[in-house]
Write a protein that holds these residues in place. Structure first.
Motif, PDB file in Angstrom:
ATOM      1  N   UNK A  36      51.419  69.645  50.528  1.00  0.00           N
ATOM      2  CA  UNK A  36      50.750  68.757  50.346  1.00  0.00           C
ATOM      3  C   UNK A  36      51.982  67.332  50.197  1.00  0.00           C
ATOM      4  N   UNK A  37      51.869  66.337  51.520  1.00  0.00           N
ATOM      5  CA  UNK A  37      52.329  65.884  51.900  1.00  0.00           C
ATOM      6  C   UNK A  37      52.960  64.516  50.405  1.00  0.00           C
ATOM      7  N   UNK A  38      54.058  63.869  50.974  1.00  0.00           N
ATOM      8  CA  UNK A  38      54.217  62.907  49.841  1.00  0.00           C
ATOM      9  C   UNK A  38      53.704  62.109  50.441  1.00  0.00           C
ATOM     10  N   UNK A  39      53.141  61.526  49.199  1.00  0.00           N
ATOM     11  CA  UNK A  39      51.771  60.478  48.870  1.00  0.00           C
ATOM     12  C   UNK A  39      52.148  59.073  49.162  1.00  0.00           C
ATOM     13  N   UNK A  40      52.213  58.033  50.353  1.00  0.00           N
ATOM     14  CA  UNK A  40      52.452  56.728  50.146  1.00  0.00           C
ATOM     15  C   UNK A  40      51.645  56.007  49.218  1.00  0.00           C
ATOM     16  N   UNK A  41      50.439  56.152  48.324  1.00  0.00           N
ATOM     17  CA  UNK A  41      50.175  55.140  47.949  1.00  0.00           C
ATOM     18  C   UNK A  41      49.757  56.166  46.172  1.00  0.00           C
ATOM     19  N   UNK A  42      50.263  56.613  45.898  1.00  0.00           N
ATOM     20  CA  UNK A  42      50.118  57.725  44.888  1.00  0.00           C
ATOM     21  C   UNK A  42      49.090  57.890  43.579  1.00  0.00           C
ATOM     22  N   UNK A  43      48.918  58.224  43.235  1.00  0.00           N
ATOM     23  CA  UNK A  43      47.753  58.326  41.966  1.00  0.00           C
ATOM     24  C   UNK A  43      48.432  59.616  40.779  1.00  0.00           C
ATOM     25  N   UNK A  44      48.094  60.074  39.965  1.00  0.00           N
ATOM     26  CA  UNK A  44      48.402  60.591  38.532  1.00  0.00           C
ATOM     27  C   UNK A  44      46.991  61.276  39.462  1.00  0.00           C
ATOM     28  N   UNK A  45      46.940  62.993  38.771  1.00  0.00           N
ATOM     29  CA  UNK A  45      45.501  64.069  39.142  1.00  0.00           C
ATOM     30  C   UNK A  45      46.070  65.065  37.690  1.00  0.00           C
ATOM     31  N   UNK A  60      50.423  65.680  38.404  1.00  0.00           N
ATOM     32  CA  UNK A  60      50.809  65.522  39.765  1.00  0.00           C
ATOM     33  C   UNK A  60      50.697  64.264  40.503  1.00  0.00           C
ATOM     34  N   UNK A  61      51.630  63.840  41.077  1.00  0.00           N
ATOM     35  CA  UNK A  61      51.152  62.384  41.803  1.00  0.00           C
ATOM     36  C   UNK A  61      50.835  63.011  43.356  1.00  0.00           C
ATOM     37  N   UNK A  62      49.130  62.170  43.827  1.00  0.00           N
ATOM     38  CA  UNK A  62      48.772  62.517  45.069  1.00  0.00           C
ATOM     39  C   UNK A  62      48.468  61.571  45.500  1.00  0.00           C
ATOM     40  N   UNK A  63      47.785  61.094  46.686  1.00  0.00           N
ATOM     41  CA  UNK A  63      47.105  60.064  47.463  1.00  0.00           C
ATOM     42  C   UNK A  63      45.989  59.948  47.103  1.00  0.00           C
TER      43      UNK A  63
END
Length: 367
Positions: A36-45, A60-63
């Motif tokens: 999973x790529x490092x998110x550029x605009x993260x949110x928590x899920x 986890x922080x994802x896009x």
């Protein structure tokens, strides 16, 4: 003789090939957790990369998603958990659907409520700032995108975000089971087995909205609750077996599946319907497969008698979500919320749900 040897050899080759293919499919089944790529605009899920109990869940922080032309971007305010979420344990019977070795879908949750933050250019039914609720896979997150013409509708102004988030899966299961499969009609006698759970509390209220006489089955501690939401009669299953009374019903809405085909048939009227909507309630139980086979047995045997035993899977649609919103707005249904957990406590919420003792719904609030 030669033909027999060829057939036997061919059968052996096919068997070995099937075993090999199953083995390969098992070990190749994976998900996106490892790359999973490092998110550029993260949110928590809330995610789960492996099968297991609530301990496999993690924040986890994802896009952060971006809505397409036909979607709305929703800032989530609340979620609720359902027995469906307990498939994180990966029951063997369901792994061909969810992933043999690892879950294909690493997100959790379906029910949500929140505020529209942005809309696609083709969306005319919603605008930023609208308060909405609905159903979407992977809903337990800070944001989600939903198709505007699907299972998302305006939240009644009289309802809180927590209440609205408690509705989608449970209430639509009750509505479609009673109305579409049970053919519920005014004046009928309806029995709801498992009346104090998430689906059951909605089923009692929806059945009453159709003008029926409702009997709810629950444990001693929930008798007052089930009566308070509209049940005309309440049977405490710890004191009385509802299949051994003289009462007969036009419709049984069975959320537990803990009685045999013959026992339930005995209390059904000659043309009555038993809608089988559950396999043991909300809690995780090892008897899942046994009860599944029991319900299948009931379904098959009812093909040869006047009474019908029907199983189904509820389907989200905008029309039924709008009906549920109207029922809430008019006060005909009010969600029953047992406990509320914070987003970071999602694993605890699922642990509580799988005990099987939740009264109504278990809700998660987004901090």
């Amino acid at each position: 003789m030669k033909l027999k040897r060829i057939l036997k050899w061919s059968a052996s080759v096919i068997f070995v090939a099937l075993v090999l293919l199953t083995f390969i499919a098992y070990w190749m089944s994976s998900n996106d957790c490892d790359h999973r790529p490092t998110p550029s605009n993260p949110m928590k899920a809330i995610t789960h990369c492996e099968y297991g109990g609530p301990e496999v869940l993690k924040v986890e922080e994802i896009e952060k998603p971006v809505p397409n032309d036909n979607q709305v971007l929703v800032k989530v305010r609340a979620n609720s958990v359902n027995p469906l979420d307990l498939t994180i344990r990966g029951p063997l019977l369901l792994r061909p659907l969810f992933g043999l070795r690892k879950p294909k879908d690493t997100r959790l949750g379906v029910d949500y409520s929140g505020t529209v933050e942005a809309v696609g250019k083709n969306v005319t039914t919603f605008k930023p700032g609208d308060e909405v609720f609905g159903g979407k896979n992977g809903a337990i997150a800070e944001y989600l995108c939903a198709l505007a013409d699907r299972a998302v509708v305006l939240k009644p102004a009289s309802m809180t975000f927590d209440q609205a988030a408690a509705v989608p899966v449970a209430a639509i299961t009750a509505l479609q089971g009673l109305r579409d499969k049970g053919k519920i009609q005014s004046g009928q006698k309806v029995l709801i087995n498992g009346a104090s759970g998430g689906v059951g509390t909605f089923a009692v209220q929806i059945a009453k909205s159709f003008g029926t006489e409702v009997t709810g089955v629950c444990s001693t501690r929930n008798v007052d609750l089930v009566r308070s939401i509209g049940a005309d009669h309440v049977i405490d299953y710890t004191k009385e077996d509802f299949t051994k009374t003289d009462q007969r019903y036009d419709l049984i809405f069975d959320l537990v599946g803990n009685h045999s085909f013959s026992e339930r048939r005995r209390i059904l009227n000659p043309n009555g319907i038993c809608v089988m909507a559950g396999l043991g309630g909300a809690g995780w139980h090892e008897g899942f497969a046994t009860r599944l086979l029991g319900e299948l047995n009931g379904y098959l045997r009812s093909r040869f008698v006047s009474q019908k035993f029907i199983a189904y899977i509820a389907q989200f649609n905008k029309a039924d979500m709008s009906i549920l919103a109207d029922l809430m707005q008019t006060g005909k249904i009010t969600p029953v919320i047992d406990r509320t957990f914070r987003f970071s406590e999602t694993a605890d919420a699922l642990r509580y749900l799988e005990t099987g003792h939740a009264r109504g719904k278990v809700v998660i609030t987004i901090e």
